[in-house]
Scaffold this active site. Sequence first.
Site, PDB file in Angstrom:
ATOM      1  N   GLN A 126      30.050  18.358  -9.358  1.00 36.87           N
ATOM      2  CA  GLN A 126      30.559  17.235  -8.791  1.00 36.87           C
ATOM      3  C   GLN A 126      31.238  17.328  -7.501  1.00 36.87           C
ATOM      4  OE1 GLN A 126      29.965  17.945 -11.916  1.00 36.87           O
ATOM      5  NE2 GLN A 126      30.080  16.141 -13.320  1.00 36.87           N
ATOM      6  N   LYS A 175       0.971  -1.046   0.030  1.00 34.07           N
ATOM      7  CA  LYS A 175       0.098  -0.084   0.070  1.00 34.07           C
ATOM      8  C   LYS A 175       0.823   1.204  -0.008  1.00 34.07           C
ATOM      9  CE  LYS A 175      -4.242   0.244   0.575  1.00 34.07           C
ATOM     10  NZ  LYS A 175      -5.316  -0.198  -0.360  1.00 34.07           N
ATOM     11  N   ARG A 221      29.528  31.973 -11.057  1.00 34.29           N
ATOM     12  CA  ARG A 221      28.114  31.849 -11.506  1.00 34.29           C
ATOM     13  C   ARG A 221      27.321  31.460 -10.194  1.00 34.29           C
ATOM     14  NH1 ARG A 221      27.677  25.451 -13.827  1.00 34.29           N
ATOM     15  NH2 ARG A 221      28.898  24.493 -11.961  1.00 34.29           N
ATOM     16  N   ASN A 229      20.899  20.430 -11.545  1.00 31.28           N
ATOM     17  CA  ASN A 229      21.746  21.627 -11.678  1.00 31.28           C
ATOM     18  C   ASN A 229      20.714  22.660 -12.037  1.00 31.28           C
ATOM     19  OD1 ASN A 229      23.595  24.047 -12.138  1.00 31.28           O
ATOM     20  ND2 ASN A 229      25.093  22.676 -12.854  1.00 31.28           N
ATOM     21  N   PHE A 270      33.024  27.181 -13.258  1.00 33.11           N
ATOM     22  CA  PHE A 270      33.217  25.997 -14.151  1.00 33.11           C
ATOM     23  C   PHE A 270      33.934  26.254 -15.484  1.00 33.11           C
ATOM     24  CE2 PHE A 270      30.773  22.736 -17.117  1.00 33.11           C
ATOM     25  CZ  PHE A 270      31.346  21.966 -16.620  1.00 33.11           C
ATOM     26  N   THR A 329      -3.424  -5.235   0.672  1.00 39.66           N
ATOM     27  CA  THR A 329      -2.804  -3.933   0.930  1.00 39.66           C
ATOM     28  C   THR A 329      -3.784  -3.324   1.841  1.00 39.66           C
ATOM     29  OG1 THR A 329      -3.935  -2.953  -1.087  1.00 39.66           O
ATOM     30  CG2 THR A 329      -1.880  -4.147  -1.475  1.00 39.66           C
ATOM     31  N   ASP A 330      -4.877  -3.278   2.108  1.00 36.81           N
ATOM     32  CA  ASP A 330      -5.860  -2.775   3.090  1.00 36.81           C
ATOM     33  C   ASP A 330      -5.489  -3.220   4.302  1.00 36.81           C
ATOM     34  OD1 ASP A 330      -8.494  -1.280   3.256  1.00 36.81           O
ATOM     35  OD2 ASP A 330      -8.524  -2.753   4.679  1.00 36.81           O
ATOM     36  N   HIS A 345      19.823  25.830 -13.477  1.00 34.58           N
ATOM     37  CA  HIS A 345      20.243  26.821 -13.952  1.00 34.58           C
ATOM     38  C   HIS A 345      19.666  27.988 -13.932  1.00 34.58           C
ATOM     39  CE1 HIS A 345      22.568  23.516 -15.783  1.00 34.58           C
ATOM     40  NE2 HIS A 345      21.733  23.179 -16.673  1.00 34.58           N
TER      41      HIS A 345
END
Lengths: 292, 292, 292, 292
Positions: C213, C13, C170, C239, C153, C58-59, C241
């Site tokens: 990284q 569930k 950046r 990332n 970078f 599942t109940d 941007h």
Amino acid sequence: MSKIVLGPNQYGKAENRVVRIYRDTAEHEIRDVNVTTALRGDFAAAHTHGDQRDVLPTDTQKNTCYAYAKEKGIGEIEDYALDLARHFVTDIEPVTGARVVVEEYGWQRLSEHAFVRAGQEVRTAQVTLENDREWVVSGLKDLTVLKSTGSEFHGFLRDGYTTLAETRDRIMATSLVARWRYLHTDVDWGKAYADIRSILLARFAEVHSLALQQTLWEMGKGVLEAHSEVAEAMLSAPNKHHFAVDLSPFGLDNPNEVFHADDRPYGLIECNVTRDDAPDAGPAWQTVAGLS
Amino acid sequence: MSKIVLGPNQYGKAENRVVRIYRDTAEHEIRDVNVTTALRGDFAAAHTHGDQRDVLPTDTQKNTCYAYAKEKGIGEIEDYALDLARHFVTDIEPVTGARVVVEEYGWQRLSEHAFVRAGQEVRTAQVTLENDREWVVSGLKDLTVLKSTGSEFHGFLRDGYTTLAETRDRIMATSLVARWRYLHTDVDWGKAYADIRSILLARFAEVHSLALQQTLWEMGKGVLEAHSEVAEAMLSAPNKHHFAVDLSPFGLDNPNEVFHADDRPYGLIECNVTRDDAPDAGPAWQTVAGLS
Amino acid sequence: MSKIVLGPNQYGKAENRVVRIYRDTAEHEIRDVNVTTALRGDFAAAHTHGDQRDVLPTDTQKNTCYAYAKEKGIGEIEDYALDLARHFVTDIEPVTGARVVVEEYGWQRLSEHAFVRAGQEVRTAQVTLENDREWVVSGLKDLTVLKSTGSEFHGFLRDGYTTLAETRDRIMATSLVARWRYLHTDVDWGKAYADIRSILLARFAEVHSLALQQTLWEMGKGVLEAHSEVAEAMLSAPNKHHFAVDLSPFGLDNPNEVFHADDRPYGLIECNVTRDDAPDAGPAWQTVAGLS
Amino acid sequence: MSKIVLGPNQYGKAENRVVRIYRDTAEHEIRDVNVTTALRGDFAAAHTHGDQRDVLPTDTQKNTCYAYAKEKGIGEIEDYALDLARHFVTDIEPVTGARVVVEEYGWQRLSEHAFVRAGQEVRTAQVTLENDREWVVSGLKDLTVLKSTGSEFHGFLRDGYTTLAETRDRIMATSLVARWRYLHTDVDWGKAYADIRSILLARFAEVHSLALQQTLWEMGKGVLEAHSEVAEAMLSAPNKHHFAVDLSPFGLDNPNEVFHADDRPYGLIECNVTRDDAPDAGPAWQTVAGLS
């Protein structure tokens, strides 16, 4: 000195997910809807003193949505919404007005009792009852369409912040919201819906577009020309930008073949196309004082 | 004492929204995809010293996705993904493995150059290249189906927390995710996809279901029986509960006609149907160490 | 000729939305979680013949989640997940393995019994029991962080599809997913979580970054250095941007002051930081054959 | 016979995601907003003939949002919105009215130039300029609050569809939308916002509630009593139902300790609290003819 008072108010149960199966024959039918009810009236005591004696619980509104799916059935969503709204206004004494909004999801038949969800678009109906009058606004949303050519944009106003290049050929894509107000309730809702949807798609495809505004206008005009029972149409269309990618750094040309489908921001164009003698819309579209 | 080291890693550009229009004749074609690339290799220096000399920027990966839409075109998404993955592994020296995932959105033709989005379902392909081997997993997601009868659930295990009533007739609805691994890449991808989708829908509709597990098994078995090029199929299906509403307080019976479509929680049934002699899946499905 | 057989499978569930209030004193406490259970074992008969005799509904799993919130309470989510998983594996005969995933939403106190949701981030725990062993992976997701400088970078690999400019300054922004595997279960879960979250935030802020990284590596390393009970950490970071907008057409310079926060595509960087002597992760992270 | 004419219309650029960094000192500041502009005026020719000569492109509106983030900066979002709206109405000849909507996302400082997203709530401002007048509606949304006691619901109206039990103690939870209209623009926006947010939270926590209506009324009244510059407040609150789970089948009592947090349907309570002498709201809230 000013006194603080209660202004416009409404309350209800939102997004009741009602599924109705018709199973009287081997070939079942399905109606899959999302219903929201809102009641209006003099509910000042509930606000100012917490006095609930005039307040029909939202839980009861929910029960009524499910019970009506059995008692009245779910045929066209406009009728289902009208039935609910009329019940609340007629049968519940403190209620003087009601709004019921229904969204319907389409299914396509696989077999006698199996179905697959069809399309992304959602059929909508918004019914408003006030002062012994009824307004019906039908529509659709999430109808995503795209033209790969036949769309231009040039000759526009320029100011010091304008950098956009003119274009004689661009992709035009949108996820259309269209809603139209009927003049009365003596309408074959399902037939009208199907036909209006066809007109919207056909006009989108046929109109050579100089602006998204023009396309919307032509769509709305097409609807009103063909449907005398429609007073006005509202069209709201995000301009889902598809930017042609500059492939020249890689020695490739790109004659409108490769695009980046961008998310945000997007243009948002909205217009209403109406009859010059359309009766007042009253509260049909209205969201009072910021209420939904 | 233990030393801290870099484990599995990958990096790429996710969700490049590439739209490719074929417009060589008056009748345009559209391919609308969402592409994610991930590169694997020895990128330890980038992590431990920020040294990027072996790192092809994710921006370059994005450019490649768009450029390839022109250079190679976008035919079947499996080919597009393989082209991209092979390029990265073959042409970019530090790259030793690649995964490319493509989602494709369907469009229905309105006219020579106008289209409307078709259905909710999304076609998918996941390609993995490692150690000079290639794995292709194709599939679909968001295929929403419902049966209004022909589904039972009883005879289940009970413990002290079990309150569920047995049923001989219920709605069964799901939003299917199906993925299947091909034994090789010499496949007519489009034809196989269309046929497998048909089998999945047909089995869903035809199988009288004693459990969602059984339906999934039959769907998977149907695919493997008809497609010798498929090694295994994975089916993941939320059990989208539709609860019959108790209308008896309102003096109404409800012989499985009125349901509440619930959101959460939902059952989640997942199984793999495979051949007993299927070659090892290698990294085809794999998400290493929690990586996507 | 190959035979078609059932492969890996699980069922349960998903997304039980359990809220537990502790109200023994005037100052209430709240625990707000989203629990998913999945059971593993020999459920072949349920698939191939619809035979449910070994299938705990599942109940029932749902009921157990709510009952345990009372019986055992909800303290640290790792304990709650372990309690549930142990119960299923120990007390339900056909169940040989279990996975329980819990998400926890934070609340901030307004008064003795009023609260406001705190932050966007979600604390997570994933517990796996198989073959008499237990694995706990704790974590967080949706932790959105941004650095307005201190991120470079450059010096990256270039090929014919590379157009990206190098940058010495950046914005770096991400919505972090971090998960870490514990070596054992004798852990003060709440204390460890709070401390690891602090380390992640501190390393993000402190590390002058030459690549996302590198930042992830430093975050993971920081966690492992401070927490000997952690075997490995997995970090996954889009990332997000932020593109500096070219304002020169308007006669304005833009020294990294005005950015467009873009949606898609985004870089996606994922890495695992581990100990060289970490015991095998077994099924701790595993998603077998495409299962979740 | 009726003539088809253009009704109300507007167009603009929606969801410009502008991030402004102030970096004049080592301690940076961040402003993170989502800006939507819409222009009104006589744009009939653009609709009926595709004539763009009076149409300032939505792309230009986008550029202006970014340029103004530098030229004027982003201080309080009300000022930023007013600056943009005034510019469009004053400087662009065909534009006679404008609406600018800004959402602001909060960040918490980690270091001199690192930040973590704070909370889920979003600060909002909606500015409307028409006929040489200006309206400012400020607000917030997604402010999720919960009371674990101190909320009753009883004495309500009953009809044949009512099954709800009365309660003297329940959880009350909502995700509040609050918006308030200022009487003028001579306001310390930031200070007013912070104080009104505090009042809303305090009233939610303090008021012993006999209905969500009462709580909303008290919140609105609290705002108007403390802020003479506010003409009216609109409160919209989904009643996020938390249902006490029946644990009696498992031999457990549940004195309001274990709840299921349900998704749909939900109550939706909306009200406006105003001054009896408040000047007309004009188009401040208005969405004409279904336009946003």
